[in-house]
Design a protein around this motif. Structure first.
Motif, PDB file in Angstrom:
ATOM      1  N   ASP B 122       0.828  -1.200   0.000  1.00 46.91           N
ATOM      2  CA  ASP B 122       0.000   0.000   0.000  1.00 46.91           C
ATOM      3  C   ASP B 122       0.874   1.266   0.000  1.00 46.91           C
ATOM      4  O   ASP B 122       1.132   1.838  -1.044  1.00 46.91           O
ATOM      5  N   VAL B 123       1.358   1.654   1.181  1.00 44.87           N
ATOM      6  CA  VAL B 123       2.223   2.838   1.242  1.00 44.87           C
ATOM      7  C   VAL B 123       3.555   2.461   1.888  1.00 44.87           C
ATOM      8  O   VAL B 123       3.673   1.396   2.487  1.00 44.87           O
ATOM      9  N   TRP B 153       4.052  -0.875   3.945  1.00 45.92           N
ATOM     10  CA  TRP B 153       2.838  -1.352   4.617  1.00 45.92           C
ATOM     11  C   TRP B 153       1.921  -2.046   3.616  1.00 45.92           C
ATOM     12  O   TRP B 153       1.802  -1.620   2.473  1.00 45.92           O
ATOM     13  N   ALA B 154       1.246  -3.096   4.098  1.00 45.50           N
ATOM     14  CA  ALA B 154       0.237  -3.763   3.275  1.00 45.50           C
ATOM     15  C   ALA B 154      -1.097  -3.033   3.475  1.00 45.50           C
ATOM     16  O   ALA B 154      -1.257  -2.265   4.423  1.00 45.50           O
ATOM     17  N   LYS B 155      -2.041  -3.290   2.560  1.00 44.41           N
ATOM     18  CA  LYS B 155      -3.326  -2.594   2.636  1.00 44.41           C
ATOM     19  C   LYS B 155      -4.088  -2.916   3.933  1.00 44.41           C
ATOM     20  O   LYS B 155      -4.922  -2.144   4.376  1.00 44.41           O
ATOM     21  N   GLY B 157      -2.800  -3.007   6.810  1.00 44.02           N
ATOM     22  CA  GLY B 157      -2.147  -2.323   7.929  1.00 44.02           C
ATOM     23  C   GLY B 157      -0.976  -3.074   8.542  1.00 44.02           C
ATOM     24  O   GLY B 157      -0.372  -2.597   9.496  1.00 44.02           O
ATOM     25  N   THR B 158      -0.642  -4.253   8.026  1.00 45.16           N
ATOM     26  CA  THR B 158       0.506  -4.980   8.575  1.00 45.16           C
ATOM     27  C   THR B 158       1.776  -4.584   7.801  1.00 45.16           C
ATOM     28  O   THR B 158       1.687  -4.001   6.716  1.00 45.16           O
ATOM     29  N   VAL B 159       2.940  -4.912   8.369  1.00 40.50           N
ATOM     30  CA  VAL B 159       4.207  -4.593   7.699  1.00 40.50           C
ATOM     31  C   VAL B 159       4.432  -5.590   6.564  1.00 40.50           C
ATOM     32  O   VAL B 159       4.444  -6.795   6.787  1.00 40.50           O
ATOM     33  N   TYR B 160       4.564  -5.087   5.345  1.00 37.42           N
ATOM     34  CA  TYR B 160       4.805  -5.941   4.175  1.00 37.42           C
ATOM     35  C   TYR B 160       6.288  -6.316   4.144  1.00 37.42           C
ATOM     36  O   TYR B 160       6.655  -7.456   3.978  1.00 37.42           O
ATOM     37  N   GLU B 161       7.124  -5.289   4.320  1.00 43.05           N
ATOM     38  CA  GLU B 161       8.559  -5.541   4.458  1.00 43.05           C
ATOM     39  C   GLU B 161       9.236  -4.311   5.041  1.00 43.05           C
ATOM     40  O   GLU B 161       8.720  -3.197   4.945  1.00 43.05           O
TER      41      GLU B 161
END
Lengths: 134, 189
Positions: B122-123, B153-155, B157-161
């Motif tokens: 996401d962002v 961040w993933a859509k 709200g969790t940490v994507y990386e």
């Protein structure tokens, strides 16, 4: 069955957002000893610059840096997160004491080896800065 | 509760407790083999500049790139800045939506989960530190060292990386802009 009860209780206590964490910490004397190292110099600027250079070498991004308060905070993001704060204080004996304390994700780093590694890396940077080599 | 069931439960509770514990990397405070190489990628030297010119040029580049300056400590040459930027990848989102749709079709819309697209990027929050210091041996020469990291961040709200940026091209692009900015600053543009 008793083991089961103990385990369940243990897990349940872990779930409550305890306020104990706010002031939790290890032994004050031991912690300070492992986290502090003294350097025979009064070159505060040189020492602080060496700390910044060391942190950058170790892959940290500087979050806060204050020359007057001699405090530097930095974060390293990999698969994990390490936050570190390094402070410099003058000792009566004409030496500067550098104290570093770090957290790994949610836990304080209390392993003496990590601090020995940090100071070993800082020693090298300090030598170069204080002898005016880049 | 039968004994075997109790043991299975204990094992599950134990697994749950230990799953959250990430291991501390032992070499976190040691210089890595690539430390010297990274330093070369992250450092540039600028000649015939004053401290004010190099600091103004640096903060101007950060502003050009849309960063907010969070921290300035002139005595230590530290400039820290951050920005939040779009990280979504339309191909990834489209792929995951297609998977969600396929899942629903295959299960005839019974109990299908159509939220895997929420796990797409996401962002991103990007942070960087610039350390601008005079060369210890030569007047009018400044060394600039840049370090960058980001959390994507993933859509949902969790940490994507999360990572330290080590791509040399990203640093090169920044320094190209800084060189131009130093030139403009010297010319008084």
């Amino acid at each position: 069955m008793r083991v089961l009860l103990v385990l369940t209780l243990f897990v349940l206590t872990g779930c409550a957002a305890s306020t104990a964490a706010i002031t939790a910490g290890g032994s004050q004397v031991e912690l300070r000893q492992m986290q502090t190292r003294e350097y025979e110099t009064m070159d505060r600027r040189g020492v602080l610059r060496s700390i910044v250079a060391t942190l950058q070498d170790l892959g940290f991004v500087i979050d806060k840096a204050d020359f007057d308060l001699a405090t530097i905070s930095a974060t390293k993001l990999q698969k994990y997160e390490i936050r570190i704060t390094v402070t410099v204080r003058e000792r009566d004996s004409g030496r500067l004491a550098v104290r570093a304390n770090a957290r790994f994700n949610e836990d304080p780093i209390e392993d003496p080896k990590s601090y020995q590694d940090f100071f070993a890396t800082l020693d090298k940077a300090m030598f170069l800065t204080l002898h005016k080599v880049d | 509760m039968p004994r075997s069931q109790g043991c299975a439960y204990s094992a599950a509770v134990f697994a749950l407790m230990s799953a959250g514990c990430a291991t501390f990397p032992e070499d976190a405070f040691r210089l890595s083999e690539s430390a010297l190489e990274m330093r070369e990628i992250q450092v540039r030297t600028y000649e015939d500049v004053t401290e004010v010119q190099i600091l103004a040029a640096s903060s101007a580049v950060l502003q050009d790139l849309g960063y907010a300056i969070d921290e300035v400590e002139k005595e230590l040459g530290v400039l820290s800045a951050s920005k939040r930027a779009d990280a979504s990848n339309s191909a990834e989102v489209a792929g995951k939506i297609a998977l969600d749709v396929a899942d629903c079709v295959l299960t005839l819309f019974l109990g299908c989960e159509n939220d895997s697209y929420k796990s797409s990027k996401d962002v991103q929050d990007i942070e960087m530190t610039l350390v601008v210091l005079p060369d210890l041996k030569q007047d009018g020469v400044y060394r600039v060292r840049l370090t960058m990291q980001r959390i994507v961040w993933a859509k949902n709200g969790t940490v994507y990386e999360q990572e330290t940026i080590s791509d040399a091209a990203v640093y090169q692009t920044f320094f190209d802009r800084l060189s131009k900015s130093v030139f403009l600053e010297k010319e008084g543009v």
